[in-house]
Design a protein around this motif. Structure first.
Motif, PDB file in Angstrom:
ATOM      1  N   LYS A  18      -3.143  -0.761  -2.120  1.00  0.00           N
ATOM      2  CA  LYS A  18      -4.767  -0.332  -2.381  1.00  0.00           C
ATOM      3  C   LYS A  18      -4.703  -0.659  -3.860  1.00  0.00           C
ATOM      4  O   LYS A  18      -5.975  -1.224  -4.153  1.00  0.00           O
ATOM      5  N   LEU A  19      -4.002  -0.177  -4.808  1.00  0.00           N
ATOM      6  CA  LEU A  19      -3.965  -0.382  -6.084  1.00  0.00           C
ATOM      7  C   LEU A  19      -4.190  -1.974  -6.564  1.00  0.00           C
ATOM      8  O   LEU A  19      -4.619  -2.156  -7.595  1.00  0.00           O
ATOM      9  N   ALA A  20      -3.609  -2.748  -6.052  1.00  0.00           N
ATOM     10  CA  ALA A  20      -3.444  -4.099  -6.115  1.00  0.00           C
ATOM     11  C   ALA A  20      -4.606  -4.724  -6.324  1.00  0.00           C
ATOM     12  O   ALA A  20      -4.727  -5.812  -7.121  1.00  0.00           O
ATOM     13  N   ASP A  21      -5.599  -4.362  -5.573  1.00  0.00           N
ATOM     14  CA  ASP A  21      -6.928  -4.814  -5.665  1.00  0.00           C
ATOM     15  C   ASP A  21      -7.720  -4.505  -6.895  1.00  0.00           C
ATOM     16  O   ASP A  21      -8.794  -5.121  -7.246  1.00  0.00           O
ATOM     17  N   TYR A  22      -7.201  -3.631  -7.788  1.00  0.00           N
ATOM     18  CA  TYR A  22      -7.780  -3.415  -9.216  1.00  0.00           C
ATOM     19  C   TYR A  22      -6.998  -3.700 -10.426  1.00  0.00           C
ATOM     20  O   TYR A  22      -7.435  -3.324 -11.346  1.00  0.00           O
ATOM     21  N   GLY A  70     -10.140   2.500 -17.049  1.00  0.00           N
ATOM     22  CA  GLY A  70      -9.403   2.987 -18.273  1.00  0.00           C
ATOM     23  C   GLY A  70      -7.993   3.065 -18.253  1.00  0.00           C
ATOM     24  O   GLY A  70      -7.259   3.453 -19.269  1.00  0.00           O
ATOM     25  N   ILE A  71      -7.367   2.906 -17.024  1.00  0.00           N
ATOM     26  CA  ILE A  71      -5.959   3.039 -16.734  1.00  0.00           C
ATOM     27  C   ILE A  71      -5.135   1.851 -16.892  1.00  0.00           C
ATOM     28  O   ILE A  71      -5.626   0.892 -16.000  1.00  0.00           O
ATOM     29  N   HIS A  72      -4.018   1.631 -17.173  1.00  0.00           N
ATOM     30  CA  HIS A  72      -3.156   0.638 -17.090  1.00  0.00           C
ATOM     31  C   HIS A  72      -2.712   0.590 -15.735  1.00  0.00           C
ATOM     32  O   HIS A  72      -1.681   1.313 -15.469  1.00  0.00           O
ATOM     33  N   LEU A  73      -2.967  -0.054 -14.483  1.00  0.00           N
ATOM     34  CA  LEU A  73      -2.768  -0.158 -13.155  1.00  0.00           C
ATOM     35  C   LEU A  73      -1.459  -1.108 -13.237  1.00  0.00           C
ATOM     36  O   LEU A  73      -0.488  -0.850 -12.225  1.00  0.00           O
ATOM     37  N   GLU A  74      -1.401  -2.219 -13.890  1.00  0.00           N
ATOM     38  CA  GLU A  74      -0.253  -3.118 -13.935  1.00  0.00           C
ATOM     39  C   GLU A  74       1.020  -2.623 -13.758  1.00  0.00           C
ATOM     40  O   GLU A  74       1.763  -2.699 -13.078  1.00  0.00           O
ATOM     41  N   SER A 133       6.200   1.309  -9.296  1.00  0.00           N
ATOM     42  CA  SER A 133       5.969   1.795  -8.015  1.00  0.00           C
ATOM     43  C   SER A 133       6.769   1.140  -7.067  1.00  0.00           C
ATOM     44  O   SER A 133       7.189   1.500  -6.026  1.00  0.00           O
ATOM     45  N   GLN A 134       6.154  -0.287  -7.130  1.00  0.00           N
ATOM     46  CA  GLN A 134       6.776  -1.228  -6.242  1.00  0.00           C
ATOM     47  C   GLN A 134       8.424  -1.421  -6.482  1.00  0.00           C
ATOM     48  O   GLN A 134       8.984  -1.448  -5.460  1.00  0.00           O
ATOM     49  N   GLU A 135       8.855  -1.312  -7.587  1.00  0.00           N
ATOM     50  CA  GLU A 135      10.169  -1.507  -7.895  1.00  0.00           C
ATOM     51  C   GLU A 135      10.913  -0.088  -7.399  1.00  0.00           C
ATOM     52  O   GLU A 135      12.000  -0.191  -6.646  1.00  0.00           O
ATOM     53  N   ASN A 136      10.457   1.047  -7.488  1.00  0.00           N
ATOM     54  CA  ASN A 136      10.751   2.211  -6.929  1.00  0.00           C
ATOM     55  C   ASN A 136      10.786   2.117  -5.596  1.00  0.00           C
ATOM     56  O   ASN A 136      11.903   2.615  -4.799  1.00  0.00           O
ATOM     57  N   GLY A 138      -0.582   5.137 -17.685  1.00  0.00           N
ATOM     58  CA  GLY A 138      -1.008   4.924 -19.123  1.00  0.00           C
ATOM     59  C   GLY A 138      -2.350   4.580 -19.193  1.00  0.00           C
ATOM     60  O   GLY A 138      -3.049   3.977 -18.270  1.00  0.00           O
ATOM     61  N   TRP A 139      -3.292   5.187 -20.441  1.00  0.00           N
ATOM     62  CA  TRP A 139      -4.423   4.743 -20.812  1.00  0.00           C
ATOM     63  C   TRP A 139      -4.466   3.338 -21.373  1.00  0.00           C
ATOM     64  O   TRP A 139      -3.628   3.033 -22.163  1.00  0.00           O
TER      65      TRP A 139
END
Length: 124
Positions: free
Chosen positions: A71-75, A81-85, A91-94, A118-119
């Motif tokens: 879901k977050l990959a789309d953003y 304001g947050i670093h999703l990458e 989380s993918q590595e985990n 992270g912001w």
């Protein structure tokens, strides 16, 4: 979006209060504009995944990590304001490590690998 509740949810996640974070994000998700609903749901799923991990529930963790990352990959790369990458990548590595470990070895996962949110520069 309620900025105070959003900051609270991020603080709860980063403080490892994943269950409380879930509750805060659920309130935001229920009140969100349609464009933001999947974003909140993805964050909520990561919080619940890491809660499941803290309870050694491998299956719940793996399922929700996969759904949250998707879901977050789309953003990407950042949203609200947050670093999703970095969050999504970690989380993918985990998820991959947990899949390799399997349910019998869930306790071997190093919880220090759970990412912080992270912001973006200039955000708080």
């Amino acid at each position: 979006m309620d900025g105070d509740d959003f900051r609270l949810a991020i603080d709860q996640f980063n403080g490892r209060g994943f269950y409380a974070c879930h509750d805060t994000l659920e309130r935001l998700w229920l009140e969100a504009k349609p464009a933001d609903r999947k974003f909140y749901q993805g964050l909520l799923q990561l919080a619940v995944a890491y809660y499941h991990l803290s309870q050694n529930n491998w299956r719940g963790c793996v399922i929700l990590l996969g759904e949250g990352v998707s879901k977050l990959a789309d953003y990407l790369p950042s949203y609200h304001g947050i670093h999703l990458e970095s969050l999504v990548e970690s989380s993918q590595e985990n998820l991959q490590e947990l899949q390799a470990l399997g349910s019998d070895q869930v306790r071997a996962f190093d919880a220090a690998r759970i990412p912080l949110i992270g912001w973006c520069q200039g955000e708080l």
